[in-house]
Write a protein that holds these residues in place. Structure first.
Motif, short mmCIF file in Angstrom:
data_model
loop_
_atom_site.label_atom_id
_atom_site.label_comp_id
_atom_site.label_asym_id
_atom_site.label_seq_id
_atom_site.Cartn_x
_atom_site.Cartn_y
_atom_site.Cartn_z
N ASP A 123 -43.16 21.57 79.16
CA ASP A 123 -44.02 22.22 80.15
C ASP A 123 -44.14 23.69 79.79
O ASP A 123 -43.17 24.32 79.37
CB ASP A 123 -43.41 22.13 81.55
N LYS A 144 -41.71 15.59 87.33
CA LYS A 144 -42.94 15.58 88.11
C LYS A 144 -43.73 16.83 87.73
O LYS A 144 -43.16 17.83 87.33
CB LYS A 144 -42.55 15.47 89.59
N HIS A 145 -45.03 16.73 87.87
CA HIS A 145 -45.87 17.84 87.46
C HIS A 145 -45.71 19.05 88.39
O HIS A 145 -45.31 18.90 89.54
CB HIS A 145 -47.34 17.41 87.35
N ILE A 146 -46.04 20.19 87.85
CA ILE A 146 -45.99 21.42 88.63
C ILE A 146 -47.35 21.61 89.28
O ILE A 146 -48.37 21.57 88.61
CB ILE A 146 -45.66 22.63 87.72
N ASP A 147 -47.35 21.83 90.59
CA ASP A 147 -48.60 22.01 91.31
C ASP A 147 -48.56 23.36 92.00
O ASP A 147 -47.65 23.63 92.79
CB ASP A 147 -48.75 20.89 92.35
N GLN A 149 -50.52 24.51 94.22
CA GLN A 149 -51.16 24.53 95.54
C GLN A 149 -50.14 24.72 96.64
O GLN A 149 -49.07 24.30 96.65
CB GLN A 149 -51.91 23.23 95.77
#
Length: 149
Positions: A123, A144-147, A149
């Motif tokens: 990442d 898990k992906h970094i968001d 928002q």
């Protein structure tokens, strides 16, 4: 176990992220014995490059023998270029052994290009704080992906 680093992008290089790279190559000498050659260089982070690259200048200076020829698409069209095997150490933190790197003409500020073949191993983020820009990279990727928002 994670490996990671964060660098502050110098104000005079906001147009590009440059990383420190140590590269090692195995070279056959005239007496057919192999030796390891190590060099320190700068590498451009390029999310538009599907693979990683090394400058023609380094290949010629070290008298490297290419591993194979490969087709590479560039802004000049598709070209056939030599590929070399190298052990790369990025920012003294992350190592990539026996990595394939294609040859490119070379830049004025860098001799390597870190492409998506390496960047997709983990990442990375480009962030700002108080007008300062930072590049961070970690391996392996988060579960898990970094968001933002």
């Amino acid at each position: 176990m994670y490996k990671s680093f964060t660098i502050k992008v110098p104000t005079d290089h906001r147009h590009a992220v440059l990383l420190d790279v140590k590269a090692e190559f195995t070279v056959l000498s005239e007496d057919a014995e192999s030796k390891r050659i190590e060099l320190n260089a700068k590498a451009l982070v390029d999310t538009g490059a599907s693979c990683s690259f090394m400058s023609k200048r380094i290949a010629q200076a070290l008298h490297l023998k290419y591993y194979k020829m490969s087709y590479v698409r560039s802004t000049q069209g598709t070209v056939v270029t030599p590929m070399y095997r190298a052990d790369l150490l990025i920012q003294n933190e992350m190592s990539f052994s026996n990595w394939l790197v294609s040859e490119f003409i070379g830049g004025s500020d860098f001799d390597f290009i870190i492409g998506m073949d390496i960047l997709t191993q983990g990442d990375f983020a480009l962030t700002s704080e108080n007008g300062e820009m930072y590049f961070s990279f970690r391996i392996p990727s988060a579960e898990k992906h970094i968001d933002f928002q």
